[in-house]
Design an enzyme around this catalytic site. Structure first.
Site, PDB file in Angstrom:
ATOM      1  N   GLY A   1       0.853  -1.227  -0.169  1.00 16.71           N
ATOM      2  CA  GLY A   1      -0.102  -0.133   0.176  1.00 16.71           C
ATOM      3  C   GLY A   1       0.983   1.318  -0.021  1.00 16.71           C
ATOM      4  O   GLY A   1       0.815   2.255   0.748  1.00 16.71           O
TER       5      GLY A   1
ATOM      6  N   SER B   1       1.700   3.537  -2.340  1.00 16.77           N
ATOM      7  CA  SER B   1       1.823   4.745  -3.419  1.00 16.77           C
ATOM      8  C   SER B   1       1.015   6.142  -2.993  1.00 16.77           C
ATOM      9  O   SER B   1       1.205   7.008  -3.590  1.00 16.77           O
ATOM     10  CB  SER B   1       1.038   4.264  -4.402  1.00 16.77           C
TER      11      SER B   1
ATOM     12  N   TYR C   1      -0.543   7.019   4.070  1.00 14.71           N
ATOM     13  CA  TYR C   1       0.298   6.728   5.120  1.00 14.71           C
ATOM     14  C   TYR C   1       1.510   5.562   4.604  1.00 14.71           C
ATOM     15  O   TYR C   1       2.221   5.728   4.930  1.00 14.71           O
ATOM     16  CB  TYR C   1      -0.615   5.838   6.195  1.00 14.71           C
TER      17      TYR C   1
ATOM     18  N   GLU D   1      -2.496   0.681  -8.821  1.00 13.61           N
ATOM     19  CA  GLU D   1      -3.021   2.083  -9.490  1.00 13.61           C
ATOM     20  C   GLU D   1      -3.067   2.001 -10.709  1.00 13.61           C
ATOM     21  O   GLU D   1      -2.596   0.867 -11.454  1.00 13.61           O
ATOM     22  CB  GLU D   1      -1.698   2.918  -8.985  1.00 13.61           C
TER      23      GLU D   1
ATOM     24  N   TYR E   1      -7.234   3.173  12.842  1.00 16.70           N
ATOM     25  CA  TYR E   1      -7.486   4.391  13.645  1.00 16.70           C
ATOM     26  C   TYR E   1      -8.379   4.048  14.708  1.00 16.70           C
ATOM     27  O   TYR E   1      -9.376   3.120  14.524  1.00 16.70           O
ATOM     28  CB  TYR E   1      -8.305   5.166  12.535  1.00 16.70           C
TER      29      TYR E   1
ATOM     30  N   TYR F   1     -16.895   4.524  13.172  1.00 17.93           N
ATOM     31  CA  TYR F   1     -15.637   3.929  13.009  1.00 17.93           C
ATOM     32  C   TYR F   1     -15.054   2.946  14.039  1.00 17.93           C
ATOM     33  O   TYR F   1     -15.353   1.762  13.838  1.00 17.93           O
ATOM     34  CB  TYR F   1     -14.465   5.245  12.694  1.00 17.93           C
TER      35      TYR F   1
ATOM     36  N   LYS G   1     -10.931  -3.723  12.143  1.00 16.19           N
ATOM     37  CA  LYS G   1      -9.313  -3.376  12.610  1.00 16.19           C
ATOM     38  C   LYS G   1      -9.345  -4.006  14.001  1.00 16.19           C
ATOM     39  O   LYS G   1      -8.061  -4.376  14.380  1.00 16.19           O
ATOM     40  CB  LYS G   1      -9.454  -1.666  12.944  1.00 16.19           C
TER      41      LYS G   1
ATOM     42  N   LEU H   1      -6.637  11.827   9.235  1.00 22.20           N
ATOM     43  CA  LEU H   1      -6.243  13.012   8.440  1.00 22.20           C
ATOM     44  C   LEU H   1      -7.000  12.670   7.079  1.00 22.20           C
ATOM     45  O   LEU H   1      -7.587  11.669   6.787  1.00 22.20           O
ATOM     46  CB  LEU H   1      -4.759  13.340   8.450  1.00 22.20           C
TER      47      LEU H   1
HETATM   48  P1  NAD Z   1      -4.757   5.451   0.848  1.00 22.71           P
HETATM   49  O1  NAD Z   1      -6.374   5.080   0.031  1.00 22.71           O
HETATM   50  O2  NAD Z   1      -4.188   6.778   0.848  1.00 22.71           O
HETATM   51  O3  NAD Z   1      -3.900   4.110   0.622  1.00 22.71           O
HETATM   52  C1  NAD Z   1      -4.224   3.092   0.232  1.00 22.71           C
HETATM   53  C2  NAD Z   1      -2.985   2.135  -0.315  1.00 22.71           C
HETATM   54  O4  NAD Z   1      -3.549   0.877  -0.582  1.00 22.71           O
HETATM   55  C3  NAD Z   1      -2.592   2.842  -1.637  1.00 22.71           C
HETATM   56  O5  NAD Z   1      -1.114   2.479  -1.843  1.00 22.71           O
HETATM   57  C4  NAD Z   1      -3.443   1.820  -2.701  1.00 22.71           C
HETATM   58  O6  NAD Z   1      -2.684   1.651  -4.050  1.00 22.71           O
HETATM   59  C5  NAD Z   1      -3.208   0.676  -1.987  1.00 22.71           C
HETATM   60  N1  NAD Z   1      -4.201  -0.521  -2.573  1.00 22.71           N
HETATM   61  C6  NAD Z   1      -5.294  -0.580  -2.455  1.00 22.71           C
HETATM   62  N2  NAD Z   1      -6.033  -1.782  -2.657  1.00 22.71           N
HETATM   63  C7  NAD Z   1      -4.815  -2.426  -3.220  1.00 22.71           C
HETATM   64  C8  NAD Z   1      -4.986  -3.752  -3.593  1.00 22.71           C
HETATM   65  N3  NAD Z   1      -5.741  -4.923  -3.861  1.00 22.71           N
HETATM   66  N4  NAD Z   1      -3.702  -4.260  -3.981  1.00 22.71           N
HETATM   67  C9  NAD Z   1      -2.611  -3.495  -3.660  1.00 22.71           C
HETATM   68  N5  NAD Z   1      -2.461  -2.180  -3.266  1.00 22.71           N
HETATM   69  C10 NAD Z   1      -3.908  -1.832  -2.911  1.00 22.71           C
HETATM   70  O7  NAD Z   1      -5.151   5.168   2.414  1.00 22.71           O
HETATM   71  P2  NAD Z   1      -4.590   5.639   3.884  1.00 22.71           P
HETATM   72  O8  NAD Z   1      -5.471   6.355   4.610  1.00 22.71           O
HETATM   73  O9  NAD Z   1      -3.247   5.749   3.967  1.00 22.71           O
HETATM   74  O10 NAD Z   1      -4.837   4.086   4.728  1.00 22.71           O
HETATM   75  C11 NAD Z   1      -3.738   3.198   4.948  1.00 22.71           C
HETATM   76  C12 NAD Z   1      -4.059   2.493   6.036  1.00 22.71           C
HETATM   77  O11 NAD Z   1      -3.996   3.482   7.248  1.00 22.71           O
HETATM   78  C13 NAD Z   1      -5.420   1.879   6.123  1.00 22.71           C
HETATM   79  O12 NAD Z   1      -5.277   0.683   6.728  1.00 22.71           O
HETATM   80  C14 NAD Z   1      -6.271   2.912   7.010  1.00 22.71           C
HETATM   81  O13 NAD Z   1      -7.158   2.355   7.629  1.00 22.71           O
HETATM   82  C15 NAD Z   1      -5.171   3.382   8.049  1.00 22.71           C
HETATM   83  N6  NAD Z   1      -5.268   4.678   8.646  1.00 22.71           N
HETATM   84  C16 NAD Z   1      -5.823   5.749   8.008  1.00 22.71           C
HETATM   85  C17 NAD Z   1      -6.154   6.946   8.660  1.00 22.71           C
HETATM   86  C18 NAD Z   1      -6.842   8.178   7.770  1.00 22.71           C
HETATM   87  O14 NAD Z   1      -7.380   9.014   8.682  1.00 22.71           O
HETATM   88  N7  NAD Z   1      -6.782   8.199   6.592  1.00 22.71           N
HETATM   89  C19 NAD Z   1      -6.123   7.035   9.885  1.00 22.71           C
HETATM   90  C20 NAD Z   1      -5.481   5.680  10.657  1.00 22.71           C
HETATM   91  C21 NAD Z   1      -5.210   4.722   9.865  1.00 22.71           C
END
Ligand code: NAD
Length: 392
Positions: free
Chosen positions: A48, A50, A53, A75, A225, A235, A244, A273
């Site tokens: 993940g 690209s 986080y 992507e 989260y 959530y 989670k 965020l």
């Molecule tokens: P994001 O949508 O920015 O990133 C998701 C990533 O997963 C991307 O790189 C995407 O290409 C990849 N992806 C999705 N499906 C895929 C697949 N089938 N195969 C390969 N890659 C795949 O999301 P984010 O908000 O950065 O979330 C990342 C993690 O952090 C998640 O588990 C989310 O629950 C957790 N999180 C997010 C937040 C927030 O507020 N955004 C807070 C705490 C935790």
């Protein structure tokens, strides 16, 4: 191609190649300005990698720690008529900067849930990198195909147990309105756990362990989260929260299964965020607009890169990092402490259509949202004709 944002609902359907590369560069600049990481991992796999986080984790590992990084993402590349996705251009930007800095970087674009992609990662690690000492699991996906059965599972964003009525902000129509969310049924809860729970994280570690690609004392973390009362109904205690919770089970299982390598598996609890994933969750745009206001006033505001750099310096690079009572690496106290939550709750109760822009930092939210897709950056000329057919 001249690229201007095309927003549809909670998503932007195009991305700016130069803007995305600039966004990556700004994150690189941030970590470099903070200083080099001590005891940094040297071979890092980011699942993940690209956007959001995961991208911040990769940038920190590479540019603050000097790590070789292998990324996995899902992507879309650009075509003659359509831009690529933001994650595509982010990855292209990252590769260019890593090459210039003499850092090994490779990215595999495909379905991380599949056995085929896991095999490609194993082959690449064997050929180029050898054993990994850190595995970041940062997937956010609406669906997952089970690699054993071929069954497709879908995640839902619904409360558990009882219906929930709350305020939300419709970013498309620019209105605050009430929404009534019906509770999930058991099948929806189980499907969400299948997609966003810990099963696939475990499968990754199993595959790497069987291929003897886990270094001794390797660390792995998946992101969660937790939040507080305002977000629990949608959530923390909702379908996604149930998924989670399954990460905690998976972390314990990984530690047990990979005990011969002394693998340490942690769930990291991060702050809310703006990312592509969080924009899709009802309530979150309103909640995040309010926390941005409060946390910027308190001087505690952080974006992805600040949170992740802190996660690496305060936790992941320590031999035995401090954990909370649930064994998690807890990073969102600046958001969830009682004093900050009380301020957010006061604003939440007061916020209406009329005072929304005054009480919240929606301008900050919207800027961050556009930035995810490479827009609204001051250093980028959005009237310029840019090359959109970028590769990596
Ligand atoms: P994001 O949508 O920015 O990133 C998701 C990533 O997963 C991307 O790189 C995407 O290409 C990849 N992806 C999705 N499906 C895929 C697949 N089938 N195969 C390969 N890659 C795949 O999301 P984010 O908000 O950065 O979330 C990342 C993690 O952090 C998640 O588990 C989310 O629950 C957790 N999180 C997010 C937040 C927030 O507020 N955004 C807070 C705490 C935790």
């Amino acid at each position: 191609m001249i690229v201007k944002p095309k927003i549809r609902g909670f998503i932007c359907t195009n991305a700016h190649p130069v803007g995305c590369a600039t966004n990556v560069q700004q994150q690189i600049d941030y970590v470099k300005a903070q200083g080099t990481l001590h005891n940094a991992p040297k071979n890092v796999l980011v699942i993940g990698s690209s956007t959001g986080y995961g991208m911040a984790s990769r940038i920190t590992a590479a540019f603050a720690g000097g790590a070789n990084t292998l990324g996995v993402c899902f992507e879309k590349p650009p075509t003659e008529r359509k831009t690529g996705t933001a994650g595509w251009y982010n990855t292209a930007g990252f590769h260019a900067k890593a090459a210039a800095a003499g850092l090994y970087a490779k990215t595999l674009n495909g379905d991380a849930f599949s056995n085929e992609l896991k095999q490609q990662v194993i082959d690449t690690l064997k050929a180029d990198m050898s054993k990994v000492d850190l595995v970041i699991y940062s997937l956010a996906s609406p669906r997952r195909t089970d690699p054993k059965t071929g069954e497709v599972y879908k995640s839902t964003l619904k409360p558990v147990g009882q219906a929930y009525r709350t305020k939300t902000y419709d970013t498309d129509k620019n209105v605050i309105h009430e929404i009534a969310l019906e509770p999930a049924n058991e099948d929806e809860i189980q499907q969400t756990i299948k997609v966003m729970g810990g099963e696939d994280w475990e499968l990754w570690l199993d595959a790497l362990g069987e291929a003897d690609l886990l270094a001794d004392n390797c660390k792995t973390t998946a992101y969660t989260y937790v939040g507080k009362e305002l977000t629990w109904p949608i959530y923390g205690q909702a379908t996604i929260g149930k998924a989670k919770e399954d990460l905690d089970r998976a972390a314990a299982a990984i530690v047990k299964t990979q005990a011969s390598k002394n693998v340490q598996a942690y769930v990291s609890s991060l702050k809310a965020l703006v990312t592509q994933a969080s924009s899709a969750i009802p309530v979150m745009p309103l909640y995040i607009s309010l926390i941005y206001k409060v946390m910027k006033e308190e001087g505690t505001h952080q974006g992805c890169i600040e949170q992740i750099y802190a996660l690496f310096t305060d936790k992941l690079t320590h031999a035995t990092p401090e954990v909370d009572e649930l064994g998690r690496l807890y990073m969102n106290n600046k958001e969830t402490n009682d004093a900050t939550q009380a301020k957010i709750k006061t604003l939440w109760d007061q916020v209406t259509q009329e005072n929304f822009h005054e009480l919240s930092d929606y301008a900050g939210y919207h800027h961050e949202f556009l930035k995810l897709f490479g827009f609204d950056l001051t250093d980028v000329d959005y009237d310029a004709d840019v090359e959109s057919l970028v590769d990596w």
